[in-house]
Design a protein around this motif. Structure first.
Motif, PDB file in Angstrom:
ATOM      1  N   MET A  57      13.095   5.655  -7.654  1.00 51.16           N
ATOM      2  CA  MET A  57      11.900   5.198  -8.751  1.00 51.16           C
ATOM      3  C   MET A  57      10.700   5.137  -7.874  1.00 51.16           C
ATOM      4  N   SER A  58      10.616   5.251  -6.515  1.00 52.27           N
ATOM      5  CA  SER A  58       9.483   4.925  -5.803  1.00 52.27           C
ATOM      6  C   SER A  58       8.306   5.527  -6.403  1.00 52.27           C
ATOM      7  N   SER A  59       8.468   6.802  -7.181  1.00 58.68           N
ATOM      8  CA  SER A  59       7.084   7.139  -7.247  1.00 58.68           C
ATOM      9  C   SER A  59       6.504   6.604  -8.554  1.00 58.68           C
ATOM     10  N   GLN A  60       7.187   5.838  -8.947  1.00 59.60           N
ATOM     11  CA  GLN A  60       6.420   4.938 -10.437  1.00 59.60           C
ATOM     12  C   GLN A  60       5.742   3.968  -9.982  1.00 59.60           C
ATOM     13  N   PHE A  61       5.872   3.733  -8.610  1.00 61.46           N
ATOM     14  CA  PHE A  61       4.977   2.325  -8.104  1.00 61.46           C
ATOM     15  C   PHE A  61       3.512   2.608  -8.053  1.00 61.46           C
ATOM     16  N   GLU A  62       2.844   1.583  -8.798  1.00 62.12           N
ATOM     17  CA  GLU A  62       1.422   1.655  -8.569  1.00 62.12           C
ATOM     18  C   GLU A  62       0.716   0.764  -7.301  1.00 62.12           C
ATOM     19  N   PRO A  63       0.198   1.178  -6.154  1.00 59.00           N
ATOM     20  CA  PRO A  63      -0.243   0.455  -5.243  1.00 59.00           C
ATOM     21  C   PRO A  63      -1.348  -0.639  -5.877  1.00 59.00           C
ATOM     22  N   ARG A  64      -1.234  -1.870  -5.500  1.00 58.00           N
ATOM     23  CA  ARG A  64      -2.449  -2.641  -6.053  1.00 58.00           C
ATOM     24  C   ARG A  64      -3.831  -2.637  -5.223  1.00 58.00           C
ATOM     25  N   ASP A  65      -3.466  -1.923  -4.160  1.00 55.53           N
ATOM     26  CA  ASP A  65      -4.631  -1.861  -3.162  1.00 55.53           C
ATOM     27  C   ASP A  65      -4.680  -0.257  -2.686  1.00 55.53           C
ATOM     28  N   PRO A  66      -6.080   0.348  -3.231  1.00 55.90           N
ATOM     29  CA  PRO A  66      -6.071   1.855  -3.005  1.00 55.90           C
ATOM     30  C   PRO A  66      -6.182   2.260  -1.588  1.00 55.90           C
ATOM     31  N   ASP A  67      -6.479   1.104  -0.517  1.00 53.99           N
ATOM     32  CA  ASP A  67      -6.397   1.590   0.603  1.00 53.99           C
ATOM     33  C   ASP A  67      -5.143   1.319   1.328  1.00 53.99           C
ATOM     34  N   PHE A  68      -4.043   1.195   0.759  1.00 56.09           N
ATOM     35  CA  PHE A  68      -2.659   0.906   1.156  1.00 56.09           C
ATOM     36  C   PHE A  68      -2.409   1.709   2.552  1.00 56.09           C
ATOM     37  N   LYS A  69      -2.558   3.001   2.396  1.00 55.54           N
ATOM     38  CA  LYS A  69      -2.477   3.887   3.614  1.00 55.54           C
ATOM     39  C   LYS A  69      -3.081   3.502   5.295  1.00 55.54           C
ATOM     40  N   SER A  70      -4.391   3.249   5.115  1.00 56.21           N
ATOM     41  CA  SER A  70      -5.001   2.451   6.051  1.00 56.21           C
ATOM     42  C   SER A  70      -4.531   1.397   6.633  1.00 56.21           C
ATOM     43  N   ARG A  71      -4.132   0.586   5.591  1.00 55.47           N
ATOM     44  CA  ARG A  71      -3.748  -0.911   5.891  1.00 55.47           C
ATOM     45  C   ARG A  71      -2.240  -0.823   6.833  1.00 55.47           C
ATOM     46  N   VAL A  72      -1.372   0.042   6.016  1.00 55.56           N
ATOM     47  CA  VAL A  72       0.013   0.195   6.833  1.00 55.56           C
ATOM     48  C   VAL A  72      -0.296   0.829   8.196  1.00 55.56           C
ATOM     49  N   MET A  73      -1.295   1.812   8.234  1.00 57.53           N
ATOM     50  CA  MET A  73      -1.453   2.361   9.609  1.00 57.53           C
ATOM     51  C   MET A  73      -1.822   1.362  10.688  1.00 57.53           C
ATOM     52  N   GLN A  74      -2.794   0.597  10.170  1.00 58.68           N
ATOM     53  CA  GLN A  74      -3.284  -0.485  11.086  1.00 58.68           C
ATOM     54  C   GLN A  74      -2.316  -1.453  11.300  1.00 58.68           C
ATOM     55  N   SER A  75      -1.538  -1.785  10.623  1.00 58.12           N
ATOM     56  CA  SER A  75      -0.406  -2.796  10.851  1.00 58.12           C
ATOM     57  C   SER A  75       0.758  -2.142  11.877  1.00 58.12           C
ATOM     58  N   PHE A  76       1.164  -0.841  11.600  1.00 58.73           N
ATOM     59  CA  PHE A  76       2.027  -0.203  12.455  1.00 58.73           C
ATOM     60  C   PHE A  76       1.338  -0.062  13.553  1.00 58.73           C
TER      61      PHE A  76
ATOM     62  N   LEU B  39       2.670  -1.934  -1.558  1.00 56.29           N
ATOM     63  CA  LEU B  39       2.662  -2.324  -2.991  1.00 56.29           C
ATOM     64  C   LEU B  39       2.131  -3.561  -2.822  1.00 56.29           C
ATOM     65  N   MET B  40       1.657  -4.179  -1.616  1.00 50.22           N
ATOM     66  CA  MET B  40       1.223  -5.805  -1.757  1.00 50.22           C
ATOM     67  C   MET B  40      -0.439  -5.608  -1.696  1.00 50.22           C
ATOM     68  N   PRO B  41      -0.809  -6.601  -2.139  1.00 51.36           N
ATOM     69  CA  PRO B  41      -2.297  -6.826  -2.203  1.00 51.36           C
ATOM     70  C   PRO B  41      -2.867  -6.889  -0.978  1.00 51.36           C
ATOM     71  N   PRO B  42      -4.163  -6.654  -1.026  1.00 48.07           N
ATOM     72  CA  PRO B  42      -5.010  -6.250   0.326  1.00 48.07           C
ATOM     73  C   PRO B  42      -4.934  -7.515   1.347  1.00 48.07           C
ATOM     74  N   GLU B  43      -4.804  -8.862   0.947  1.00 47.78           N
ATOM     75  CA  GLU B  43      -4.622  -9.985   1.920  1.00 47.78           C
ATOM     76  C   GLU B  43      -3.527 -10.215   2.445  1.00 47.78           C
ATOM     77  N   ALA B  44      -2.405  -9.615   1.628  1.00 45.40           N
ATOM     78  CA  ALA B  44      -1.104 -10.192   2.101  1.00 45.40           C
ATOM     79  C   ALA B  44      -0.342  -9.549   3.383  1.00 45.40           C
ATOM     80  N   ARG B  45       0.207 -10.537   3.948  1.00 45.54           N
ATOM     81  CA  ARG B  45       1.151 -10.048   5.227  1.00 45.54           C
ATOM     82  C   ARG B  45       2.602  -9.888   4.705  1.00 45.54           C
ATOM     83  N   VAL B  46       3.187  -8.973   5.469  1.00 39.03           N
ATOM     84  CA  VAL B  46       4.526  -8.931   4.970  1.00 39.03           C
ATOM     85  C   VAL B  46       5.723  -9.314   6.023  1.00 39.03           C
TER      86      VAL B  46
END
Lengths: 183, 183, 183, 183
Positions: free
Chosen positions: A34-53, A111-118
């Motif tokens: 069901m991953s495709s059902q998920f709505e990201p809370r942060d439209p910039d999620f991709k760059s956030r993931v890439m930055q953290s990675f 799927l986390m909000p912009p300010e969150a850490r994982v």
């Protein structure tokens, strides 16, 4: 008719090809990924993931790379290197865990909000076959997206020229941590 | 071509229904359940599973029933009963584990030779939501079928009149034990 | 009399040193690890473990070292290095898993027959605190020694000048594989 | 000096009874359970645990009873009953999980603030031996006590007239939920 074909049919329906599938039939679909059902809370999620990675130094050390970032779905690849092996020349289970944990963690992070850490709370890995191959792909997917807790799963495939084999599976719990009030 | 895509192609071809599916589409299939690929070693696997299930006294105690038995795939249902709950009125995680473990165990058992007994080595459960509903369905599927070791996963759905919700997931290891030479 | 107290009595008796320990004290013992009860099947277990460890290339890559090898009990140390960290500068959970899995695996290996190889079937890790410290010690201990299956647990401590903190725990299943007839 | 030895020293010192224990002996202590270090936030933790346990209907259904409640440490007993068995006449792994999960959950609950509810996030169980015996005791202990997350472990012993055997181990994550703002 099998669930697999149901899924197929459903998917096709949503593309406007097979609109006459009865309702009672589509109920089987809930076991679909069901991953495709998920709505990201942060439209910039991709760059956030890439930055953290890019800040995970261990990923450069083992030469892993981020190859897919979608809402609730992240894939990481690792080429085989002798330097990462256990005593039989297979990739060490801990190194398999390293890319699978990051795949799960970043799948949740999308799927986390912009300010969150994982943060990883726990994970469990089942080793199905020796991690032998030219390169490896960890596919992480969110199964539950909560306010602060996320459950994600990862599959690890070993790939060679002609073959692709499932060699490990992971299920883990991730947490969204607000830097202002950490757990 | 990857093993997964080979499998897909085979499935599609063998049904002769969707022969014109474009390539970019089949990429979505990588999460497809593959249990139907398993070949049971014992053609009588269904009656063997049903017999063993009927000997699990706890299943009668909690009123669980076996609803699906296919190669590498078993489903067990449980009606909600107040007698099985924890302090908030939800089904206790241990009772959820009971039907999920049996679903995993019997999914593996479908693929074992006739003389084997099945033993759970370990399992892990993630609880995604409170187990609230009219009845519950545990869907167990084999992910790896070995000579003596099997890995299976189960999803638990809580169902009410109109809704169906994933409330727990399990991954476990099962063992085929030959009664002549037990572990 | 319980098995635990039998064990205690045996231990105390066999040392002949503390025969007058009051009852309230022996209660503390109920949580004592019982690895020292294990009899290695191979008197050369230490050199066998050291040899295998030296063949785990990943251990040199991350600079881990084997510091303790006793029957059913192995300890591995890892110095902190920036190259092994996740995005917050802590040791990545996969690297923690690497040394904990090897600690569990070699703890089991100490009890295996000389011809056996060791294979990890599965493990689960709980992360209790960020892996921050100067160096880390994984303490692996066997909890069950079977014919082919072993269950081991590991604790991971983060150490700095003055402090020592439990940062992760692991429980895993290991298998003794006879190279002549592999699983 | 290590934290563990500090703790040991403190314990020994605080009893003033064994100040001359030789070093080789104190090494045994490194595995001692440390639950007694936990300070409950609610002095009424015992009655709170007993109240909640009495509301777990499943405990009456299986005839389990709460036998020990200390800070970070809870024990639950279960008599053998044929109605709780799997196909070989052993207690079903899900029933073992039921009392082990409650032992972990209430061990964590002893350390939670008065208004909190306890929720299991996940657990993993390793089955070491068949659950055969006259009765069973699950011993749950907290290993990490956080603001909202707790990690606890449980051991399950099968007991008969003369013997006591470790048959299963569990590690799980529990969450303190504030009813005003649930996860």
């Amino acid at each position: 008719m099998s669930g697999i074909l149901n899924y197929l049919t459903f998917t096709l329906t949503s593309t406007n090809e097979y609109s006459d599938i009865p309702d009672h039939f589509t109920n089987c679909f809930t076991r679909i990924d069901m991953s495709s059902q998920f709505e990201p809370r942060d439209p910039d999620f991709k760059s956030r993931v890439m930055q953290s990675f890019s800040e995970q130094s261990v990923m450069q050390t083992i030469n892993a790379s981020l190859v897919t970032v979608e809402p609730g779905h992240v894939e990481i690849e690792l080429p085989y290197r002798r330097e990462l092996t256990q005593q039989d020349g297979f990739i060490h289970a801990g190194i398999s865990s390293t890319i699978m944990d990051s795949a799960c963690g970043y799948a949740a992070f999308t799927l986390m909000p912009p300010e969150a850490r994982v943060l990883t709370i726990e994970f469990k890995i089942n080793l199905l076959a020796p991690a032998a191959g030219d390169h490896f792909r960890a596919i992480g997917k969110v199964r539950k997206s909560g306010r602060s807790l996320f459950v994600a799963e990862a599959d690890l495939y070993a790939m060679s020229d002609e073959t692709e084999k499932l060699v490990a599976t992971m299920a883990g719990t991730l947490m969204a941590v607000n830097p202002q009030k950490p757990e």
